[in-house]
Design a protein around this motif. Structure first.
Motif, short mmCIF file in Angstrom:
data_model
loop_
_atom_site.label_atom_id
_atom_site.label_comp_id
_atom_site.label_asym_id
_atom_site.label_seq_id
_atom_site.Cartn_x
_atom_site.Cartn_y
_atom_site.Cartn_z
N ALA A 402 0.84 -1.20 0.00
CA ALA A 402 0.00 0.00 0.00
C ALA A 402 0.87 1.25 0.00
CB ALA A 402 -0.91 0.00 1.22
N LEU A 407 -2.72 3.30 -4.07
CA LEU A 407 -4.12 3.17 -3.67
C LEU A 407 -5.00 4.25 -4.27
CD1 LEU A 407 -3.92 2.09 0.08
CD2 LEU A 407 -4.19 0.68 -1.95
N LEU A 446 -12.15 3.42 -1.77
CA LEU A 446 -11.39 2.26 -1.33
C LEU A 446 -12.14 1.47 -0.27
CD1 LEU A 446 -7.82 3.82 -1.10
CD2 LEU A 446 -8.49 1.95 -2.61
N VAL A 461 -5.21 -2.39 -4.14
CA VAL A 461 -4.29 -1.73 -5.06
C VAL A 461 -4.89 -1.65 -6.45
CG1 VAL A 461 -1.99 -1.83 -6.08
CG2 VAL A 461 -2.30 -2.40 -3.69
N GLY A 464 -7.00 1.33 -6.59
CA GLY A 464 -6.16 2.51 -6.69
C GLY A 464 -5.60 2.73 -8.08
#
Length: 641
Positions: A402, A407, A446, A461, A464
């Protein structure tokens, strides 16, 4: 009897109606010309060739997407998400700029070589980890991001010569004759015929490798042949019209939603859906062009692909990647000597950044300090803030992969800043509230997808990276719009420190001095959350309040750093890892050491950007991204082992 779904067919009918209306409207504009002869020329040499090229490209891209998805058993696979299109694009750009002698082989062959190389790199990175759906796409999208960063760097160096190339690479279907259509027709038909021959073996491979092998099929040969056909289709289209995403993703998804389940049936329906979708996108681009400049169909498709990927990721009920805990390196101890050496290295880099630059004219050093110190201070402050934000996010999520950049938190801030600069013409120094709002919006997205996937690291991810692609597509559209602020925004989004004024640098330093100590005050909550939610609740930590405060502070740090150096630096990924490898395991230690590493990385990147290709500047954020993307891939492979 199987019930046929109604909603997808309503969607298909609506899209077909919209496409017909747009076609009629664009044809009406041509016939409204005052000169009938001009209207006829435009119709025959521009509109109809563009329509035919769009249909052929839609057929090829949709077929390539279906083949990739079938052979990799992954509904998110397509040429753009696997990095295949980016590899072809980068090979052509590098040949035109750095190795023009290679042009004797032809752009199509160079694109094919670049696509094949990208596919080989992707295979080597995932070969030992199985065909894990999310990990394949994650690796492919990082390869694509890396290729786009290198390509953007070359465009910035050669913008006066490559502005047309950049427009074409964005996925332009503009035509001034039938040459592209004639060139594409025969190869596309031949590759489509080969894909039909592979239909039955691929249908068996779609069940399982064991079943296909038991029936006498050579799974490896069929997979290699299928990938070769899909890569060839992708490279062929990219060499002629640039990168166009969305179609290879949307056409198979739409056909499956409509109730077509057999692969042999999909192989007939998906090309038709791809042709219709790309025609719709292109007609929409032509319809909007008089108001927004010449809009490339590929960039407009990129804006549509990110929401579609998020929807497909949301529908993926069985991700196969378990949560990746923070890996434990060999036991090290953070010694006072190590910390002193790091501080001395940072101070030395500051001195070098201020006093040792090209050209080596000692008489002008003091006059140039007023230009150098804001850039140095801005890079230092941004690196420190993004590094601490990365520590907070990795600690809160237990995910070593992360970072604010991966992200999409940086991209959320970037999107809001770009929109407000274009719509309201506000200076960057006044847009911290907007950047903070964009970061919080990305964090909300998220969390929405995190609850669905169980907060699995690779799935987070992926979300993101979708937001990052959306930001990059919007930047391309703004650059193509002809707005004079577009180049400034492009330089800023790639991490250029050239525009950091004394006012922005002091504002960034003030933010860092306020926000980083606030992060240190969260030590107890962050430490408890790293033990697990049940343990933290048992020890009296309010999960909702603590998570909210940690993410709010991470968003504020990300917004401050993004305003200074743009969204693509990867400092938030690298610096926390370097701190942990140095022996900083406790939260306060890791924050402070990561801040030092982040500041050091950005100061060095800024100094290199000013000197490595003097007198032409190189974006510091791009230099960090060129280091950060391979670092991320190495971490991903290591976590897979």
């Amino acid at each position: 009897m199987r019930k046929i779904p109604v909603l997808p067919w309503l969607i298909i009918a609506s899209l077909a109606l919209i496409c017909a209306l747009l076609l009629t409207s664009n044809l009406g504009r041509i016939h409204a010309s005052n000169l009938p002869s001009t209207a006829g020329l435009l119709l025959y040499y521009s509109f109809l060739p563009r329509l035919a090229t769009g249909i052929l490209c839609g057929v090829a891209l949709a077929t390539a997407g279906l083949l990739f998805q079938q052979v990799l058993r992954n509904p998110l696979a397509e040429p753009a998400t696997l990095g295949i299109a980016a590899g072809a694009n980068l090979a052509m750009s590098a040949s035109i700029i750095a190795f023009p002698a290679l042009l004797v082989f032809g752009l199509t062959n160079l694109a094919l070589a670049g696509a094949a190389l990208a596919a080989l790199v992707l295979y080597l990175l995932i070969a030992r980890q199985g065909l894990d759906p999310l990990k394949i796409i994650l690796t492919g999208m990082v390869i694509s991001l890396y290729g786009n960063c290198v390509n953007t760097l070359m465009v910035l160096f050669n913008h006066d010569y490559l502005s047309d190339l950049f427009s074409w690479q964005a996925g332009s279907l503009n035509q001034n004759g039938w040459s592209v259509t004639q060139f594409l027709l025969l190869p596309v038909l031949l590759l489509m015929a080969v894909s039909l021959l592979l239909a039955r073996p691929l249908m068996l491979i779609g069940l399982s490798d064991q079943s296909a092998g038991a029936l006498g099929l050579s799974v490896t040969k069929i997979r290699v042949a299928t990938l070769a056909v899909a890569v060839a289709l992708s490279a062929l289209i990219t060499s002629q019209v640039g990168i166009i995403g969305f179609v290879g993703l949307a056409a198979p998804a739409l056909v499956r939603l409509s109730g077509v389940r057999r692969f042999t049936q999909q192989l007939f329906c998906v090309p038709l859906a791809g042709a219709g979708l790309l025609t719709l996108v292109d007609q929409l681009a032509q319809f909007l062009s008089p108001a927004g400049g010449d809009l490339p169909a590929g960039a407009l498709a990129g804006l549509l692909s990110a929401p579609l990927m998020l929807m497909l990721l949301f529908r993926q009920h069985n991700p196969t990647i378990a949560a990746a805990p923070l890996s434990t390196p060999a036991i090290r101890t953070l010694t006072r000597a190590h910390l002193t050496g790091l501080l001395l290295l940072l101070l030395s880099s500051l001195a070098v950044s201020l006093f040792l630059n090209r050209p080596l004219d000692t008489t002008a050093v003091w006059q140039l300090l007023e230009w150098r110190w804001p850039r140095m201070l801005g890079a230092l402050s941004a690196g420190a803030m993004l590094a601490v934000a990365g520590v907070l996010i990795q600690r809160q999520s237990g995910n070593p992969l992360a970072s604010p950049e991966l992200l999409g938190i940086s991209s959320g801030a970037s999107l809001m800043v770009v929109l407000l600069v274009i719509l309201f013409n506000q200076p960057l120094v006044q847009l911290f509230p907007a950047a903070l709002a964009g970061s919080l919006l990305a964090i909300f997205s998220l969390f929405m997808f995190g609850f669905r996937s169980g907060f699995q690291p690779q799935a987070m991810v992926m979300v993101g990276l979708c937001l990052t692609n959306l930001s990059m597509a919007l930047s391309i559209l703004l650059l193509m719009s002809g707005d004079p602020r577009a180049m400034m925004l492009l330089n800023w989004s790639t991490g250029s420190t050239a525009g950091i004024t004394a006012e922005r640098a002091m504002w960034g330093a003030t933010q860092a001095l306020l926000l980083i100590p606030l992060a240190l005050l969260l030590q107890r909550w962050v430490t408890l959350l790293s033990l697990g939610h049940q343990t933290a609740r048992a020890l009296g930590a309010g999960l909702r309040r603590s998570n909210m405060l940690i993410l709010l502070l991470a968003a504020a740090l990300t917004a401050g750093g993004t305003l200074l150096i743009g969204p693509l630096s990867f400092v938030g990924l690298i610096a926390p890892q370097l701190a942990r490898y140095s022996g900083a395991y406790r939260f306060v230690q890791q924050c402070l050491v990561a801040a030092l590493y982040g500041a050091l990385l950005m100061v060095i990147a800024d100094w290199l950007g000013r000197n490595i290709a003097w007198p032409w500047p190189v974006s510091a954020g791009l230099l960090c991204a060129l280091i950060g993307a391979p670092w991320f891939l190495w971490l991903l492979i290591k976590s897979g082992k």
